[in-house]
Structure formats: structure tokens, C-alpha cells
Design an enzyme around this catalytic site. Structure first.
Site, PDB file in Angstrom:
ATOM      1  N   GLY A 226       4.767   1.329   4.772  1.00  0.00           N
ATOM      2  CA  GLY A 226       6.252   2.033   4.731  1.00  0.00           C
ATOM      3  C   GLY A 226       7.180   0.942   3.836  1.00  0.00           C
ATOM      4  O   GLY A 226       8.048   1.405   3.036  1.00  0.00           O
TER       5      GLY A 226
ATOM      6  N   HIS B  72      -9.430   1.109   4.578  1.00  0.00           N
ATOM      7  CA  HIS B  72      -8.249   1.308   5.291  1.00  0.00           C
ATOM      8  C   HIS B  72      -8.609   2.112   6.579  1.00  0.00           C
ATOM      9  O   HIS B  72      -9.492   3.034   6.266  1.00  0.00           O
ATOM     10  CB  HIS B  72      -7.110   1.911   4.325  1.00  0.00           C
ATOM     11  CG  HIS B  72      -5.686   1.792   5.182  1.00  0.00           C
ATOM     12  ND1 HIS B  72      -5.583   2.892   5.684  1.00  0.00           N
ATOM     13  CD2 HIS B  72      -4.508   1.102   4.898  1.00  0.00           C
ATOM     14  CE1 HIS B  72      -4.068   2.546   6.332  1.00  0.00           C
ATOM     15  NE2 HIS B  72      -3.633   1.248   5.574  1.00  0.00           N
TER      16      HIS B  72
ATOM     17  N   ASN C 129       0.782  -1.116   0.101  1.00  0.00           N
ATOM     18  CA  ASN C 129      -0.277   0.038  -0.227  1.00  0.00           C
ATOM     19  C   ASN C 129       0.788   1.093  -0.036  1.00  0.00           C
ATOM     20  O   ASN C 129       1.653   1.685   1.003  1.00  0.00           O
ATOM     21  CB  ASN C 129      -0.863  -0.158   1.293  1.00  0.00           C
ATOM     22  CG  ASN C 129      -1.700   1.301   1.419  1.00  0.00           C
ATOM     23  OD1 ASN C 129      -1.784   2.088   0.498  1.00  0.00           O
ATOM     24  ND2 ASN C 129      -2.351   1.501   2.628  1.00  0.00           N
ATOM     25  N   TRP C 130       1.092   1.854  -1.110  1.00  0.00           N
ATOM     26  CA  TRP C 130       1.861   2.785  -1.354  1.00  0.00           C
ATOM     27  C   TRP C 130       1.357   4.227  -0.777  1.00  0.00           C
ATOM     28  O   TRP C 130       2.057   5.209  -0.564  1.00  0.00           O
ATOM     29  CB  TRP C 130       2.366   3.526  -2.730  1.00  0.00           C
ATOM     30  CG  TRP C 130       3.085   2.263  -3.422  1.00  0.00           C
ATOM     31  CD1 TRP C 130       3.399   0.852  -3.134  1.00  0.00           C
ATOM     32  CD2 TRP C 130       3.540   2.142  -4.701  1.00  0.00           C
ATOM     33  NE1 TRP C 130       4.076   0.085  -3.847  1.00  0.00           N
ATOM     34  CE2 TRP C 130       4.060   1.094  -5.024  1.00  0.00           C
ATOM     35  CE3 TRP C 130       3.597   3.164  -5.824  1.00  0.00           C
ATOM     36  CZ2 TRP C 130       4.971   0.606  -6.220  1.00  0.00           C
ATOM     37  CZ3 TRP C 130       4.142   2.855  -6.997  1.00  0.00           C
ATOM     38  CH2 TRP C 130       4.775   1.735  -7.182  1.00  0.00           C
ATOM     39  N   LYS C 131       0.131   4.143  -0.432  1.00  0.00           N
ATOM     40  CA  LYS C 131      -0.556   5.498   0.053  1.00  0.00           C
ATOM     41  C   LYS C 131      -0.330   6.525  -0.870  1.00  0.00           C
ATOM     42  O   LYS C 131      -0.267   6.413  -2.038  1.00  0.00           O
ATOM     43  CB  LYS C 131      -0.161   5.889   1.506  1.00  0.00           C
ATOM     44  CG  LYS C 131      -0.078   4.477   2.447  1.00  0.00           C
ATOM     45  CD  LYS C 131       0.000   5.015   3.738  1.00  0.00           C
ATOM     46  CE  LYS C 131       0.085   3.430   4.656  1.00  0.00           C
ATOM     47  NZ  LYS C 131       0.057   3.851   6.232  1.00  0.00           N
TER      48      LYS C 131
ATOM     49  N   GLU D  59      -5.162  -5.024  10.411  1.00  0.00           N
ATOM     50  CA  GLU D  59      -4.448  -4.056  10.593  1.00  0.00           C
ATOM     51  C   GLU D  59      -4.568  -3.153  11.926  1.00  0.00           C
ATOM     52  O   GLU D  59      -5.421  -2.315  12.067  1.00  0.00           O
ATOM     53  CB  GLU D  59      -4.341  -2.896   9.440  1.00  0.00           C
ATOM     54  CG  GLU D  59      -4.073  -3.567   8.315  1.00  0.00           C
ATOM     55  CD  GLU D  59      -3.602  -2.282   7.229  1.00  0.00           C
ATOM     56  OE1 GLU D  59      -2.319  -2.844   6.798  1.00  0.00           O
ATOM     57  OE2 GLU D  59      -4.078  -1.540   6.989  1.00  0.00           O
TER      58      GLU D  59
ATOM     59  N   GLY E 167       2.216   2.250  10.694  1.00  0.00           N
ATOM     60  CA  GLY E 167       3.436   3.336  10.457  1.00  0.00           C
ATOM     61  C   GLY E 167       3.820   3.866  11.815  1.00  0.00           C
ATOM     62  O   GLY E 167       4.603   4.838  11.895  1.00  0.00           O
TER      63      GLY E 167
ATOM     64  N   SER F  40       3.470  -2.069  10.421  1.00  0.00           N
ATOM     65  CA  SER F  40       4.878  -2.235  10.635  1.00  0.00           C
ATOM     66  C   SER F  40       5.436  -3.700  10.271  1.00  0.00           C
ATOM     67  O   SER F  40       6.271  -3.997  10.872  1.00  0.00           O
ATOM     68  CB  SER F  40       5.189  -1.785  11.952  1.00  0.00           C
ATOM     69  OG  SER F  40       4.890  -0.483  12.080  1.00  0.00           O
TER      70      SER F  40
ATOM     71  N   GLU G 138      -6.967   4.362   7.557  1.00  0.00           N
ATOM     72  CA  GLU G 138      -6.765   5.928   7.233  1.00  0.00           C
ATOM     73  C   GLU G 138      -8.016   6.628   6.679  1.00  0.00           C
ATOM     74  O   GLU G 138      -8.366   7.808   6.982  1.00  0.00           O
ATOM     75  CB  GLU G 138      -5.523   6.246   6.302  1.00  0.00           C
ATOM     76  CG  GLU G 138      -4.253   6.152   7.323  1.00  0.00           C
ATOM     77  CD  GLU G 138      -3.193   5.867   6.571  1.00  0.00           C
ATOM     78  OE1 GLU G 138      -3.148   5.621   5.456  1.00  0.00           O
ATOM     79  OE2 GLU G 138      -1.966   5.017   7.225  1.00  0.00           O
TER      80      GLU G 138
HETATM   81  C1  PEP Z   1      -0.790   0.204   6.032  1.00  0.00           C
HETATM   82  O1  PEP Z   1      -0.914   1.675   5.967  1.00  0.00           O
HETATM   83  O2  PEP Z   1      -1.680  -0.612   5.389  1.00  0.00           O
HETATM   84  C2  PEP Z   1       0.323  -0.333   6.791  1.00  0.00           C
HETATM   85  C3  PEP Z   1       0.445  -1.531   7.058  1.00  0.00           C
HETATM   86  O3  PEP Z   1       1.426   0.467   7.075  1.00  0.00           O
HETATM   87  P1  PEP Z   1       3.008   0.236   7.616  1.00  0.00           P
HETATM   88  O4  PEP Z   1       3.120  -0.884   6.958  1.00  0.00           O
HETATM   89  O5  PEP Z   1       3.676   1.471   7.486  1.00  0.00           O
HETATM   90  O6  PEP Z   1       2.478  -0.059   9.108  1.00  0.00           O
END
Ligand code: PEP
Length: 251
Positions: A235, A96, A9-11, A167, A173, A213, A98
Site C-alpha cells: 500500500g 507472494h 509491490n504495486w499489485k 511477509e 494490507g 503494512s 496472494e
Molecule cells: C505486500 O503485498 O507485499 C505488502 C507488504 O502489502 P502491504 O504493505 O500493503 O501490507
């Protein structure tokens, strides 16, 4: 046996030109590896056309990060499932945390989007997960159960085509990962919920990814858990080497 699925997921990162470079980097490591894992990259919307072209001939699939539930109409700034399909997209991340926290998406909206995605032939990656406050007040099971039941309601046999991403919001993040045991506990709960909503057979078919993460050094241990069928990576998906290392950990 469920095929593991690792998605990046590049966001809101990478321009179209940068997307081309990142995909070339991922392909230079992963193309030709005989890894029995489904791999997906989910760039920002405006990168999708370039990304589809850059992925031609690769086993790596293309995903989007969001879509609207309606087929068309007066929804300024939105895109439909069919628009994604015609751009070469096969997967779409929905709900998601976010989007839930920053854009107020509800389980009902995620459910409508999931139905529209399935109807268009997309594979929805439906995200659920508790906040730190919810975990610390022992509400993880109740929150995740409500999200699963709401976001994946009334899908019938199509439930088997969905991917669920667990998640925990406190792990996204933050560099703070759920332990394999903590993650497995919630993944098993999600699978029990899916069995209640459909059948044991369907529940055993659905892939449940862990996200939060996930990095090359913790991916193998997390994905070795019986109900963890891959990862949704934020990330660490922005660098070809770290994303490819996580994919290799799933092989
Ligand atoms: C995400 O936003 O889906 C995610 C898992 O982010 P990160 O790996 O950066 O925690």
C-alpha cells in the site's frame, strides 16, 4: 554489510499512464539522494515498458510481480523470465502470499520459477510467511521453514543472489504490522535455515526483507533489526512520498 533493499509491490494498481506519473514522483524525491539502498518498483505487467522508459538514468530498478518457469510454450496469459529481461526488468517477486492463496502456487512451483529467474539473470524476491491461524497455533517456525526449504531448494551457489521477503500474511494490507521483535525472530530463523541449506557465508549474504503494512512511521525501527535488510512495500508504495520516506528510513 548487506545493502538494504526496498521494493514497492504495486499489485494490480496503476495504469501505464499512472505508472509514469508515480515513477516521476518517486524520482523527483529520490534521484540525487546519496542513499546506499537498492530501490525497486514492481508495477503490473502491462506497465513495465513504460516504467522501464520512465526509470532511464535512475538508480531505481524495475521488478515484475510474477513469471512462468518455462522458457516459452502453450501457457496462455503467462510470461517468461527472458521476456521480462528484454523489457528491462531486473527483479521478480515470486511466491507472494496472494499468488499462493488466490492462484494456488506451491513451493515446488515457486522453486521452479526461482531457478528460471536466476538462469535468466533476474534477482528473485521470494516471499514466505505464515497465516494468522498458523501463528496462533504456534506453527510459524514450521510453516516458514517448509516454505524456505521448498521454495529455495537446490539453488547451489545461486542462493546468494536471491532476496527473501518475510511477509506474515496477517500483516499484509491489514495495517497490523509485526513488531520489530516478532519480525527479527523469524528473520533470524530464516537466516539459520539458509545457513543449513548452504553455508554461513551465503546465508550472511542473502537480503531478507520484511513485508506487511510497513509504513514511514514503523520502517526505521523494523529495518534497524540485525536481520531485517529492507522492506517489500504494498500500500505505501503507491504514493511517491510514503515510498520515498520508507527508502529514506533505510538510508
Ligand atoms: C505486500 O503485498 O507485499 C505488502 C507488504 O502489502 P502491504 O504493505 O500493503 O501490507
Amino acid at each position: 554489510m548487506r545493502t538494504k533493499i526496498v521494493a514497492g509491490n504495486w499489485k494490480m494498481n496503476k495504469t501505464p499512464a499512472e505508472a509514469r506519473v508515480l515513477i516521476a514522483g518517486i524520482r523527483s524525491i529520490l534521484d540525487g539522494t546519496n542513499c546506499p539502498v537498492e530501490v525497486v518498483v514492481c508495477p503490473p505487467l502491462v506497465d513495465l515498458t513504460v516504467a522501464a522508459e520512465a526509470l532511464k538514468g535512475s538508480f531505481i530498478g524495475l521488478g515484475a510481480q510474477n513469471m512462468h518457469a518455462a522458457a516459452s510454450g502453450a501457457y496462455t496469459g503467462e510470461v517468461s523470465a527472458q521476456m521480462l529481461v528484454e523489457t528491462g526488468v531486473k527483479y521478480v517477486i515470486l511466491g507472494h502470499s496472494e499468488r499462493r492463496a488466490l492462484f494456488g502456487e506451491t513451493d515446488a512451483q515457486v522453486n521452479a520459477k526461482t531457478k528460471a529467474a536466476l538462469a535468466a539473470g533476474l534477482v528473485p524476491i521470494v516471499c514466505v510467511g505464515e497465516t494468522l491461524e498458523e501463528r496462533e497455533s504456534n506453527r510459524t517456525d514450521a510453516v516458514v521453514t517448509a516454505q524456505v526449504m521448498g521454495s529455495l531448494a537446490d539453488l547451489g551457489a545461486d542462493l546468494a543472489r536471491c532476496v527473501v521477503a518475510y511477509e506474515p500474511v496477517w500483516a499484509i494490507g491489514t495495517g497490523r504490522t509485526a513488531t520489530p521483535g516478532q519480525a527479527q525472530e523469524v528473520h533470524a530463523l530464516i537466516r539459520r535455515m539458509l545457513a543449513k541449506m548452504s553455508t554461513g557465508q551465503v546465508a550472511n549474504t542473502v537480503r531478507i526483507q520484511y513485508g506487511g503494512s510497513m509504513k514511514p512511521d514503523n520502517a526505521a525501527e523494523l529495518m534497524a533489526q540485525p536481520d531485517i535488510d529492507g522492506g517489500l512495500i504494498g500500500g505505501a508504495s503507491l504514493k511517491a512520498e510514503s515510498f520515498a520516506d520508507i527508502v529514506k528510513a533505510a538510508c
